[in-house]
Design a protein around this motif. Sequence first.
Motif, PDB file in Angstrom:
ATOM      1  N   MET A 130     -19.317   9.536  16.856  1.00  0.00           N
ATOM      2  CA  MET A 130     -19.052   9.400  15.432  1.00  0.00           C
ATOM      3  C   MET A 130     -17.747  10.097  15.050  1.00  0.00           C
ATOM      4  O   MET A 130     -16.996   9.599  14.251  1.00  0.00           O
ATOM      5  CB  MET A 130     -20.245   9.961  14.656  1.00  0.00           C
ATOM      6  N   ARG A 131     -17.509  11.243  15.648  1.00  0.00           N
ATOM      7  CA  ARG A 131     -16.285  11.982  15.331  1.00  0.00           C
ATOM      8  C   ARG A 131     -15.040  11.175  15.699  1.00  0.00           C
ATOM      9  O   ARG A 131     -14.057  11.171  14.965  1.00  0.00           O
ATOM     10  CB  ARG A 131     -16.290  13.329  16.053  1.00  0.00           C
ATOM     11  N   ASP A 132     -15.092  10.477  16.834  1.00  0.00           N
ATOM     12  CA  ASP A 132     -13.958   9.646  17.244  1.00  0.00           C
ATOM     13  C   ASP A 132     -13.720   8.524  16.247  1.00  0.00           C
ATOM     14  O   ASP A 132     -12.578   8.204  15.931  1.00  0.00           O
ATOM     15  CB  ASP A 132     -14.184   9.062  18.637  1.00  0.00           C
ATOM     16  N   THR A 133     -14.796   7.931  15.750  1.00  0.00           N
ATOM     17  CA  THR A 133     -14.678   6.863  14.756  1.00  0.00           C
ATOM     18  C   THR A 133     -14.068   7.401  13.475  1.00  0.00           C
ATOM     19  O   THR A 133     -13.175   6.775  12.893  1.00  0.00           O
ATOM     20  CB  THR A 133     -16.062   6.241  14.460  1.00  0.00           C
ATOM     21  N   ASP A 134     -14.537   8.558  13.032  1.00  0.00           N
ATOM     22  CA  ASP A 134     -13.991   9.171  11.820  1.00  0.00           C
ATOM     23  C   ASP A 134     -12.506   9.453  11.966  1.00  0.00           C
ATOM     24  O   ASP A 134     -11.716   9.152  11.067  1.00  0.00           O
ATOM     25  CB  ASP A 134     -14.719  10.472  11.478  1.00  0.00           C
ATOM     26  N   GLU A 135     -12.126  10.003  13.091  1.00  0.00           N
ATOM     27  CA  GLU A 135     -10.710  10.315  13.320  1.00  0.00           C
ATOM     28  C   GLU A 135      -9.872   9.041  13.338  1.00  0.00           C
ATOM     29  O   GLU A 135      -8.780   9.000  12.762  1.00  0.00           O
ATOM     30  CB  GLU A 135     -10.512  11.096  14.625  1.00  0.00           C
ATOM     31  N   ALA A 136     -10.382   8.000  13.976  1.00  0.00           N
ATOM     32  CA  ALA A 136      -9.663   6.718  14.011  1.00  0.00           C
ATOM     33  C   ALA A 136      -9.502   6.155  12.595  1.00  0.00           C
ATOM     34  O   ALA A 136      -8.434   5.637  12.247  1.00  0.00           O
ATOM     35  CB  ALA A 136     -10.396   5.728  14.906  1.00  0.00           C
ATOM     36  N   LEU A 137     -10.541   6.274  11.780  1.00  0.00           N
ATOM     37  CA  LEU A 137     -10.465   5.807  10.387  1.00  0.00           C
ATOM     38  C   LEU A 137      -9.416   6.589   9.611  1.00  0.00           C
ATOM     39  O   LEU A 137      -8.590   6.001   8.904  1.00  0.00           O
ATOM     40  CB  LEU A 137     -11.822   5.949   9.701  1.00  0.00           C
ATOM     41  N   PHE A 138      -9.465   7.912   9.707  1.00  0.00           N
ATOM     42  CA  PHE A 138      -8.508   8.740   8.967  1.00  0.00           C
ATOM     43  C   PHE A 138      -7.078   8.437   9.381  1.00  0.00           C
ATOM     44  O   PHE A 138      -6.187   8.315   8.547  1.00  0.00           O
ATOM     45  CB  PHE A 138      -8.805  10.234   9.147  1.00  0.00           C
ATOM     46  N   ARG A 139      -6.843   8.288  10.668  1.00  0.00           N
ATOM     47  CA  ARG A 139      -5.487   7.990  11.149  1.00  0.00           C
ATOM     48  C   ARG A 139      -5.023   6.607  10.705  1.00  0.00           C
ATOM     49  O   ARG A 139      -3.861   6.429  10.331  1.00  0.00           O
ATOM     50  CB  ARG A 139      -5.421   8.123  12.663  1.00  0.00           C
ATOM     51  N   ALA A 140      -5.916   5.635  10.724  1.00  0.00           N
ATOM     52  CA  ALA A 140      -5.554   4.292  10.275  1.00  0.00           C
ATOM     53  C   ALA A 140      -5.227   4.294   8.788  1.00  0.00           C
ATOM     54  O   ALA A 140      -4.220   3.713   8.356  1.00  0.00           O
ATOM     55  CB  ALA A 140      -6.684   3.309  10.573  1.00  0.00           C
ATOM     56  N   VAL A 141      -6.051   4.951   7.985  1.00  0.00           N
ATOM     57  CA  VAL A 141      -5.794   5.036   6.541  1.00  0.00           C
ATOM     58  C   VAL A 141      -4.474   5.754   6.291  1.00  0.00           C
ATOM     59  O   VAL A 141      -3.675   5.319   5.454  1.00  0.00           O
ATOM     60  CB  VAL A 141      -6.960   5.731   5.804  1.00  0.00           C
ATOM     61  N   HIS A 142      -4.224   6.820   7.016  1.00  0.00           N
ATOM     62  CA  HIS A 142      -2.980   7.580   6.859  1.00  0.00           C
ATOM     63  C   HIS A 142      -1.766   6.698   7.163  1.00  0.00           C
ATOM     64  O   HIS A 142      -0.776   6.701   6.422  1.00  0.00           O
ATOM     65  CB  HIS A 142      -3.007   8.803   7.777  1.00  0.00           C
ATOM     66  N   GLY A 143      -1.846   5.930   8.241  1.00  0.00           N
ATOM     67  CA  GLY A 143      -0.743   5.044   8.602  1.00  0.00           C
ATOM     68  C   GLY A 143      -0.503   3.967   7.553  1.00  0.00           C
ATOM     69  O   GLY A 143       0.642   3.685   7.179  1.00  0.00           O
ATOM     70  N   ILE A 144      -1.572   3.375   7.071  1.00  0.00           N
ATOM     71  CA  ILE A 144      -1.454   2.341   6.039  1.00  0.00           C
ATOM     72  C   ILE A 144      -0.905   2.946   4.753  1.00  0.00           C
ATOM     73  O   ILE A 144      -0.050   2.347   4.090  1.00  0.00           O
ATOM     74  CB  ILE A 144      -2.808   1.646   5.820  1.00  0.00           C
ATOM     75  N   ALA A 145      -1.366   4.134   4.404  1.00  0.00           N
ATOM     76  CA  ALA A 145      -0.878   4.792   3.183  1.00  0.00           C
ATOM     77  C   ALA A 145       0.617   5.062   3.281  1.00  0.00           C
ATOM     78  O   ALA A 145       1.352   4.893   2.302  1.00  0.00           O
ATOM     79  CB  ALA A 145      -1.638   6.097   2.944  1.00  0.00           C
ATOM     80  N   GLY A 146       1.073   5.461   4.449  1.00  0.00           N
ATOM     81  CA  GLY A 146       2.504   5.714   4.634  1.00  0.00           C
ATOM     82  C   GLY A 146       3.346   4.459   4.523  1.00  0.00           C
ATOM     83  O   GLY A 146       4.472   4.493   4.023  1.00  0.00           O
ATOM     84  N   GLN A 147       2.810   3.351   4.957  1.00  0.00           N
ATOM     85  CA  GLN A 147       3.549   2.094   4.943  1.00  0.00           C
ATOM     86  C   GLN A 147       3.458   1.352   3.615  1.00  0.00           C
ATOM     87  O   GLN A 147       4.399   0.680   3.217  1.00  0.00           O
ATOM     88  CB  GLN A 147       3.030   1.167   6.041  1.00  0.00           C
ATOM     89  N   LEU A 148       2.312   1.445   2.943  1.00  0.00           N
ATOM     90  CA  LEU A 148       2.062   0.571   1.796  1.00  0.00           C
ATOM     91  C   LEU A 148       1.860   1.304   0.470  1.00  0.00           C
ATOM     92  O   LEU A 148       1.420   0.681  -0.502  1.00  0.00           O
ATOM     93  CB  LEU A 148       0.841  -0.323   2.083  1.00  0.00           C
ATOM     94  N   ALA A 149       2.175   2.583   0.421  1.00  0.00           N
ATOM     95  CA  ALA A 149       2.033   3.320  -0.843  1.00  0.00           C
ATOM     96  C   ALA A 149       2.780   2.596  -1.952  1.00  0.00           C
ATOM     97  O   ALA A 149       3.928   2.188  -1.789  1.00  0.00           O
ATOM     98  CB  ALA A 149       2.560   4.745  -0.690  1.00  0.00           C
ATOM     99  N   GLY A 150       2.105   2.398  -3.072  1.00  0.00           N
ATOM    100  CA  GLY A 150       2.722   1.762  -4.228  1.00  0.00           C
ATOM    101  C   GLY A 150       2.628   0.245  -4.253  1.00  0.00           C
ATOM    102  O   GLY A 150       3.010  -0.384  -5.235  1.00  0.00           O
ATOM    103  N   GLN A 151       2.108  -0.349  -3.182  1.00  0.00           N
ATOM    104  CA  GLN A 151       1.961  -1.804  -3.142  1.00  0.00           C
ATOM    105  C   GLN A 151       0.725  -2.228  -3.945  1.00  0.00           C
ATOM    106  O   GLN A 151      -0.173  -1.426  -4.188  1.00  0.00           O
ATOM    107  CB  GLN A 151       1.817  -2.282  -1.693  1.00  0.00           C
ATOM    108  N   PRO A 152       0.667  -3.488  -4.344  1.00  0.00           N
ATOM    109  CA  PRO A 152      -0.503  -3.965  -5.106  1.00  0.00           C
ATOM    110  C   PRO A 152      -1.804  -3.808  -4.293  1.00  0.00           C
ATOM    111  O   PRO A 152      -1.803  -3.921  -3.064  1.00  0.00           O
ATOM    112  CB  PRO A 152      -0.201  -5.447  -5.347  1.00  0.00           C
ATOM    113  N   VAL A 153      -2.888  -3.584  -5.003  1.00  0.00           N
ATOM    114  CA  VAL A 153      -4.194  -3.384  -4.368  1.00  0.00           C
ATOM    115  C   VAL A 153      -4.549  -4.509  -3.393  1.00  0.00           C
ATOM    116  O   VAL A 153      -4.991  -4.223  -2.276  1.00  0.00           O
ATOM    117  CB  VAL A 153      -5.299  -3.180  -5.437  1.00  0.00           C
TER     118      VAL A 153
END
Length: 62
Positions: A1-24
């Motif tokens: 479960m911890r690996d899944t959580d870490e993968a989720l957080f890293r994926a969200v972080h990457g997307i946030a860095g690339q798409l901040a401010g874009q339409p929902v």
Amino acid sequence: MRDTDEALFRAVHGIAGQLAGQPVPVVMDALWRRLPKAPGLDAVEIRRIAEEISVGRDPSGL
């Protein structure tokens, strides 16, 4: 479960860095395509995450 959580957080972080401010819908599409499957990660939660990213926040906590 911890690996899944870490993968989720890293994926969200990457997307946030690339798409901040874009339409929902743009952010939601990226989240649907890139996030690993995880229990409790449903359309409502993905929309909440997308809304945060859309206004420039990084909900990953990283």
